[in-house]
Design a protein around this motif. Structure first.
Motif, short mmCIF file in Angstrom:
data_model
loop_
_atom_site.label_atom_id
_atom_site.label_comp_id
_atom_site.label_asym_id
_atom_site.label_seq_id
_atom_site.Cartn_x
_atom_site.Cartn_y
_atom_site.Cartn_z
N GLY A 89 0.80 -1.22 0.00
CA GLY A 89 0.00 0.00 0.00
C GLY A 89 0.83 1.27 0.00
N THR A 90 2.06 1.21 0.54
CA THR A 90 2.90 2.41 0.59
C THR A 90 3.62 2.69 -0.72
OG1 THR A 90 4.72 1.07 1.47
CG2 THR A 90 3.29 2.17 3.08
N CYS A 91 3.51 1.81 -1.68
CA CYS A 91 4.22 1.98 -2.95
C CYS A 91 3.65 3.19 -3.71
CB CYS A 91 4.09 0.72 -3.80
SG CYS A 91 5.08 0.75 -5.31
N ALA A 92 4.53 4.03 -4.23
CA ALA A 92 4.10 5.21 -4.98
C ALA A 92 3.47 4.78 -6.31
CB ALA A 92 5.28 6.13 -5.23
N ILE A 93 2.39 5.47 -6.68
CA ILE A 93 1.68 5.13 -7.92
C ILE A 93 2.58 5.33 -9.13
CG2 ILE A 93 -0.30 5.70 -9.37
CD1 ILE A 93 -1.76 6.56 -6.83
N LEU A 146 5.65 -1.21 -14.22
CA LEU A 146 4.78 -2.17 -14.92
C LEU A 146 4.22 -1.62 -16.23
CD1 LEU A 146 2.75 -3.50 -11.83
CD2 LEU A 146 4.85 -4.42 -12.84
N GLY A 147 4.49 -0.37 -16.55
CA GLY A 147 3.94 0.20 -17.78
C GLY A 147 2.46 0.44 -17.69
N TRP A 148 1.94 0.67 -16.48
CA TRP A 148 0.51 0.92 -16.28
C TRP A 148 0.22 2.41 -16.36
CZ3 TRP A 148 -0.95 -2.78 -11.62
CH2 TRP A 148 -0.82 -4.12 -12.05
N ASP A 149 -1.08 2.74 -16.24
CA ASP A 149 -1.48 4.14 -16.27
C ASP A 149 -2.48 4.44 -15.15
OD1 ASP A 149 -3.51 2.64 -17.34
OD2 ASP A 149 -4.05 4.09 -18.89
N LEU A 150 -2.15 4.00 -13.95
CA LEU A 150 -2.97 4.34 -12.79
C LEU A 150 -2.99 5.86 -12.62
CD1 LEU A 150 -1.69 1.62 -10.27
CD2 LEU A 150 -3.92 1.66 -11.42
N PRO A 151 -4.10 6.43 -12.18
CA PRO A 151 -4.19 7.90 -12.06
C PRO A 151 -3.20 8.46 -11.05
CG PRO A 151 -6.09 6.82 -11.03
CD PRO A 151 -5.35 5.76 -11.77
N THR A 152 -2.52 9.53 -11.43
CA THR A 152 -1.51 10.16 -10.56
C THR A 152 -1.88 11.57 -10.16
OG1 THR A 152 -0.28 10.88 -12.52
CG2 THR A 152 0.35 8.77 -11.54
N SER A 153 -3.04 12.04 -10.59
CA SER A 153 -3.42 13.43 -10.29
C SER A 153 -3.87 13.62 -8.86
CB SER A 153 -4.54 13.87 -11.24
OG SER A 153 -5.66 13.01 -11.14
N GLY A 154 -4.24 12.54 -8.17
CA GLY A 154 -4.71 12.65 -6.79
C GLY A 154 -3.71 12.11 -5.80
N PRO A 155 -4.08 11.05 -5.07
CA PRO A 155 -3.17 10.44 -4.08
C PRO A 155 -1.88 9.96 -4.72
CG PRO A 155 -5.42 9.62 -3.80
CD PRO A 155 -5.41 10.40 -5.08
N LYS A 156 -0.83 9.95 -3.94
CA LYS A 156 0.48 9.57 -4.44
C LYS A 156 0.82 8.10 -4.19
CE LYS A 156 0.93 13.81 -5.61
NZ LYS A 156 0.70 14.18 -7.02
N PHE A 174 -0.45 3.91 -3.41
CA PHE A 174 -1.51 2.98 -3.80
C PHE A 174 -2.58 2.91 -2.73
CE2 PHE A 174 -3.19 -1.38 -4.44
CZ PHE A 174 -3.66 -1.20 -5.74
N ASN A 175 -2.19 2.96 -1.46
CA ASN A 175 -3.16 2.96 -0.37
C ASN A 175 -4.09 4.16 -0.49
OD1 ASN A 175 -4.24 2.65 2.47
ND2 ASN A 175 -3.09 4.54 2.70
N GLY A 176 -3.53 5.35 -0.76
CA GLY A 176 -4.36 6.53 -0.89
C GLY A 176 -5.31 6.45 -2.07
N LEU A 177 -4.87 5.85 -3.17
CA LEU A 177 -5.72 5.71 -4.34
C LEU A 177 -6.91 4.80 -4.05
CD1 LEU A 177 -6.24 6.18 -7.37
CD2 LEU A 177 -4.76 4.23 -7.84
N VAL A 178 -6.65 3.68 -3.38
CA VAL A 178 -7.73 2.73 -3.05
C VAL A 178 -8.75 3.39 -2.13
CG1 VAL A 178 -8.26 0.58 -1.87
CG2 VAL A 178 -6.31 0.69 -3.43
N ILE A 179 -8.26 4.09 -1.11
CA ILE A 179 -9.18 4.73 -0.16
C ILE A 179 -9.99 5.83 -0.84
CG2 ILE A 179 -9.26 6.17 1.92
CD1 ILE A 179 -6.96 4.57 3.03
N GLU A 180 -9.36 6.56 -1.75
CA GLU A 180 -10.10 7.62 -2.45
C GLU A 180 -11.23 7.04 -3.30
OE1 GLU A 180 -8.53 9.64 -6.07
OE2 GLU A 180 -8.57 11.42 -4.81
N ILE A 181 -10.95 5.93 -3.97
CA ILE A 181 -11.98 5.32 -4.82
C ILE A 181 -13.10 4.71 -3.98
CG2 ILE A 181 -12.39 3.45 -6.47
CD1 ILE A 181 -9.62 3.98 -7.60
N LEU A 182 -12.75 4.06 -2.88
CA LEU A 182 -13.77 3.46 -2.00
C LEU A 182 -14.53 4.52 -1.22
CD1 LEU A 182 -11.85 0.36 -0.55
CD2 LEU A 182 -13.64 0.36 -2.29
N LYS A 232 -2.42 -2.38 3.58
CA LYS A 232 -1.02 -2.80 3.62
C LYS A 232 -0.60 -3.47 2.32
CE LYS A 232 0.09 -1.33 7.68
NZ LYS A 232 1.10 -0.27 7.84
N SER A 233 -1.49 -4.27 1.74
CA SER A 233 -1.16 -4.94 0.49
C SER A 233 -2.44 -5.30 -0.26
CB SER A 233 -0.31 -6.19 0.74
OG SER A 233 -1.03 -7.12 1.52
N ALA A 234 -2.30 -5.44 -1.59
CA ALA A 234 -3.44 -5.79 -2.42
C ALA A 234 -2.95 -6.57 -3.63
CB ALA A 234 -4.21 -4.55 -2.86
#
Length: 429
Positions: free
Chosen positions: A354-358, A365-375, A377-385, A414-416
């Motif tokens: 969860g502490t890994c930076a987006i 991984l060459g992904w395109d997870l949104p970076t405009s909000g939380p920095k 992965f934990n913050g991104l999950v909580i924002e979406i939920l 912590k992990s997902a």
């Protein structure tokens, strides 16, 4: 013209068609030149490029010369073809003119327009540089007539608020330059493309995007036992360490391990001597753009900074190496850190801390997870939920990433387990 043999008239007509093809190919070749490559060749001293650049400095005059010459030879050719039609079909000149008009139009279209222009569009440099010899001469020879025509034409353009002097100026926006780098293909090695794109991205990335959060910062707490401090000094993989008392919010200075290497062998090495080797801490705002901070590091001759928020609280650290990694990619020393946060699974999914930076996830991984909000992965999950999960739940991000929360502790994810649905992007884009 009635006394001129038909064979001579055909020869004149052929010569006029050749001239028409020359003007047509010259126009396309000159306008199809890559202006940036042209400037490069001019700097290298290429004579043909220099002539072409001089002609293109005033495109209104260049086009005036080409169109003047092209129209003169085309009208002359049309007149010759009419005379030929009347002499060949003298018994029925009207039929002859009709046949010659259709035939002449097809000949001009194929041999004096389509073919030479296609050739020039395919090989613009060869055509333009060769044609520049004659075009320079014609520009001088036809200058009185061209000047009159251009004066009238430019006057009409001014009425439409068009400045012909701006026609030769080429400017690239940042996004256009990104496209140019992408489209360079094999002309620029892939790694160099990534570096150039990284430089262009520095302006839209801030210090907060590359920060090492304070709970991940390794430093020296003067409240710890001296033996523990010595162990940290001997085993640290970092060159610079913050020295604080009780917590990172109470930083005393920054220690370069090279400056204490000579003291580690002394039996009477003390905390006082350690503090003498520290340097005053350097603080930077978290929203500083990276290109600005790179300049600030150079100006202040610093490599290590403490990042503070708008209230002055320390949020973490940022280093010169962190900024350089945005340009050249991850250094070897940080690849291990990335592997501790992202764990590939046999089924193609990834276990992500969860502490890994987006941004680190996207780059790795060459992904395109949104970076405009939380920095993180934990913050991104909580924002979406929109709430802190109290049990293992599943969710979908951007309709492409399936997330299964595995471990929750102390109100954080912590992990997902994450799986990307569909084709992955190429790494590094």
């Amino acid at each position: 013209m009635n006394d001129v043999p038909i064979s001579i008239l055909f020869a004149i007509l052929f010569a006029l068609l050749v001239c028409s093809a020359f003007f047509s190919s010259s126009e396309t070749g000159m306008m199809a030149l890559n202006r940036y490559r042209l400037r490069h060749l001019v700097k290298k001293g290429h004579k043909g490029a220099r002539r072409a650049a001089e002609l293109l400095d005033r495109p209104d005059r260049l086009i005036g010369v080409i169109l003047t010459g092209n129209n003169l030879v085309n009208f002359a050719a049309a007149s010759i073809s009419t005379i030929l039609a009347q002499r060949i079909w003298h018994q029925n000149p009207e039929l002859g003119i009709t046949i010659m008009t259709i035939t002449f139009t097809m000949i001009v279209l194929i041999f004096a327009e389509l073919t030479p222009k296609t050739l020039a569009a395919t090989h613009p440099e060869k055509v333009a540089f060769t044609a520049s010899y004659l075009l320079k001469f014609l520009q001088w020879a036809l200058s009185p007539f061209v000047l009159i025509v251009n004066t009238i034409s430019n006057g009409l353009l001014r009425l439409m608020n068009v400045n012909v002097n701006d026609a030769g100026k080429d400017h690239l926006s940042r996004e256009e330059l990104r496209t140019l780098v992408h489209e360079a293909g094999g002309m620029i090695p892939k790694r160099h493309q990534h570096m150039l794109l990284g430089i262009l991205d520095l302006e839209r990335v801030t210090v907060n995007d590359i920060i090492v959060p304070k709970h991940d910062v390794i430093g020296i707490d003067l409240d710890d036992e001296w033996s523990s401090i010595l162990e940290t000094l001997r085993t640290s993989q970092h060159t610079r360490l913050p020295v604080y008392k009780g917590g990172l919010n109470h930083v005393i200075g920054v220690l370069h391990l090279r400056s204490v290497a000579r003291l580690l062998g002394k039996e009477d090495f003390t905390k006082a001597e350690l503090l003498q080797e520290t340097r005053e801490p350097y603080y930077i705002p978290e929203n500083t753009p990276l290109h600005t901070q790179l300049y600030n590091f150079q100006r202040e001759q610093r490599r290590f900074a403490l990042v503070v928020d708008e209230y002055g609280d320390i949020q973490g650290i940022a280093t010169l190496e962190d900024i350089l990694e945005e340009i050249v990619g991850e250094f070897t020393t940080d690849m291990a850190a990335a592997s501790r946060d992202i764990h590939p699974q046999a089924d193609g999914s990834y276990i992500i801390n969860g502490t890994c930076a987006i941004r680190d996830i996207n780059k790795a991984l060459g992904w395109d997870l949104p970076t405009s909000g939380p920095k993180t992965f934990n913050g991104l999950v909580i924002e979406i939920l929109e709430h802190i999960p109290d049990s293992n739940v599943c969710l979908k991000i951007k309709e492409r990433y399936l997330v299964e929360i595995i471990k929750i502790n102390e109100n954080t994810v912590k992990s997902a387990k994450v799986r990307r649905v569909g084709k992955s992007k190429s790494r590094g884009n």
